[in-house]
Design a protein around this motif. Sequence first.
Motif, PDB file in Angstrom:
ATOM      1  N   CYS A  20       0.849  -1.182   0.000  1.00 31.66           N
ATOM      2  CA  CYS A  20       0.000   0.000   0.000  1.00 31.66           C
ATOM      3  C   CYS A  20       0.889   1.237   0.000  1.00 31.66           C
ATOM      4  CB  CYS A  20      -0.880   0.041   1.244  1.00 31.66           C
ATOM      5  SG  CYS A  20      -1.916  -1.378   1.477  1.00 31.66           S
ATOM      6  N   PHE A  21       0.530   2.206  -0.820  1.00 30.84           N
ATOM      7  CA  PHE A  21       1.292   3.447  -0.848  1.00 30.84           C
ATOM      8  C   PHE A  21       0.451   4.554  -1.472  1.00 30.84           C
ATOM      9  CE2 PHE A  21       2.269   0.882  -4.557  1.00 30.84           C
ATOM     10  CZ  PHE A  21       2.143   1.766  -5.619  1.00 30.84           C
ATOM     11  N   ILE A  22       0.876   5.787  -1.267  1.00 28.66           N
ATOM     12  CA  ILE A  22       0.215   6.937  -1.875  1.00 28.66           C
ATOM     13  C   ILE A  22       0.885   7.196  -3.212  1.00 28.66           C
ATOM     14  CG2 ILE A  22      -0.284   9.398  -1.645  1.00 28.66           C
ATOM     15  CD1 ILE A  22      -0.242   8.951   1.403  1.00 28.66           C
ATOM     16  N   ASN A  23       0.098   7.248  -4.273  1.00 27.42           N
ATOM     17  CA  ASN A  23       0.660   7.447  -5.611  1.00 27.42           C
ATOM     18  C   ASN A  23       0.790   8.933  -5.941  1.00 27.42           C
ATOM     19  OD1 ASN A  23      -1.874   8.369  -6.521  1.00 27.42           O
ATOM     20  ND2 ASN A  23      -2.461   6.352  -7.266  1.00 27.42           N
ATOM     21  N   SER A  24       1.258   9.229  -7.130  1.00 27.88           N
ATOM     22  CA  SER A  24       1.509  10.611  -7.548  1.00 27.88           C
ATOM     23  C   SER A  24       0.233  11.447  -7.697  1.00 27.88           C
ATOM     24  CB  SER A  24       2.292  10.630  -8.865  1.00 27.88           C
ATOM     25  OG  SER A  24       1.539   9.988  -9.875  1.00 27.88           O
ATOM     26  N   LYS A  25      -0.926  10.781  -7.796  1.00 26.47           N
ATOM     27  CA  LYS A  25      -2.206  11.491  -7.892  1.00 26.47           C
ATOM     28  C   LYS A  25      -2.839  11.701  -6.514  1.00 26.47           C
ATOM     29  CE  LYS A  25      -3.331   9.625 -12.439  1.00 26.47           C
ATOM     30  NZ  LYS A  25      -4.287   8.815 -13.200  1.00 26.47           N
ATOM     31  N   GLU A  26      -2.051  11.393  -5.459  1.00 23.46           N
ATOM     32  CA  GLU A  26      -2.505  11.480  -4.067  1.00 23.46           C
ATOM     33  C   GLU A  26      -3.724  10.599  -3.817  1.00 23.46           C
ATOM     34  OE1 GLU A  26      -2.539  15.288  -2.218  1.00 23.46           O
ATOM     35  OE2 GLU A  26      -0.602  15.829  -3.053  1.00 23.46           O
ATOM     36  N   GLU A  27      -3.677   9.401  -4.374  1.00 21.09           N
ATOM     37  CA  GLU A  27      -4.647   8.343  -4.110  1.00 21.09           C
ATOM     38  C   GLU A  27      -3.902   7.214  -3.410  1.00 21.09           C
ATOM     39  OE1 GLU A  27      -7.456   8.756  -8.046  1.00 21.09           O
ATOM     40  OE2 GLU A  27      -5.665   7.532  -8.180  1.00 21.09           O
ATOM     41  N   ILE A  28      -4.640   6.329  -2.810  1.00 21.89           N
ATOM     42  CA  ILE A  28      -4.029   5.169  -2.166  1.00 21.89           C
ATOM     43  C   ILE A  28      -4.028   4.025  -3.171  1.00 21.89           C
ATOM     44  CG2 ILE A  28      -4.251   3.483  -0.305  1.00 21.89           C
ATOM     45  CD1 ILE A  28      -5.551   5.792   1.312  1.00 21.89           C
ATOM     46  N   THR A  29      -2.848   3.496  -3.429  1.00 25.76           N
ATOM     47  CA  THR A  29      -2.717   2.365  -4.340  1.00 25.76           C
ATOM     48  C   THR A  29      -2.467   1.106  -3.530  1.00 25.76           C
ATOM     49  OG1 THR A  29      -1.885   3.692  -6.162  1.00 25.76           O
ATOM     50  CG2 THR A  29      -1.355   1.362  -6.225  1.00 25.76           C
ATOM     51  N   VAL A  30      -3.215   0.049  -3.844  1.00 20.32           N
ATOM     52  CA  VAL A  30      -3.023  -1.267  -3.259  1.00 20.32           C
ATOM     53  C   VAL A  30      -2.561  -2.168  -4.393  1.00 20.32           C
ATOM     54  CG1 VAL A  30      -4.131  -3.188  -2.054  1.00 20.32           C
ATOM     55  CG2 VAL A  30      -4.867  -0.837  -1.590  1.00 20.32           C
ATOM     56  N   MET A  31      -1.388  -2.792  -4.216  1.00 19.82           N
ATOM     57  CA  MET A  31      -0.791  -3.604  -5.276  1.00 19.82           C
ATOM     58  C   MET A  31      -0.601  -5.035  -4.774  1.00 19.82           C
ATOM     59  SD  MET A  31       2.746  -2.958  -7.369  1.00 19.82           S
ATOM     60  CE  MET A  31       2.156  -1.375  -7.891  1.00 19.82           C
ATOM     61  N   LEU A  32      -0.986  -5.990  -5.613  1.00 16.61           N
ATOM     62  CA  LEU A  32      -0.825  -7.405  -5.309  1.00 16.61           C
ATOM     63  C   LEU A  32       0.194  -7.990  -6.269  1.00 16.61           C
ATOM     64  CD1 LEU A  32      -1.871  -9.804  -3.602  1.00 16.61           C
ATOM     65  CD2 LEU A  32      -3.514 -10.227  -5.430  1.00 16.61           C
ATOM     66  N   GLU A  33       1.290  -8.487  -5.697  1.00 16.83           N
ATOM     67  CA  GLU A  33       2.351  -9.083  -6.511  1.00 16.83           C
ATOM     68  C   GLU A  33       2.401 -10.583  -6.220  1.00 16.83           C
ATOM     69  OE1 GLU A  33       6.017  -6.682  -6.928  1.00 16.83           O
ATOM     70  OE2 GLU A  33       5.070  -5.400  -5.419  1.00 16.83           O
TER      71      GLU A  33
END
Length: 71
Positions: A20-33
């Motif tokens: 989980c991290f804050i992306n460049s658009k100031e949204e929260i991104t949840v990534m599944l690898e």
Amino acid sequence: MANIKILFLGTDEDHVELSCFINSKEEITVMLETGSDDPESISLDIPTAIKFTKTLRTLINQLKESEGNHE
């Protein structure tokens, strides 16, 4: 804004990571690898992220109650 990425590991033996991290658009991104070349991700605005956390908390509480009934 802090440059932070939070990483969660899955319970199974397969290599699965949730970050989980804050992306460049100031949204929260949840990534599944999963070890494949292309990770899956979703970006949430603040109201949607709040709804997601409330839903997750509700499901956690349901699991806790279910565990208490099996003891």
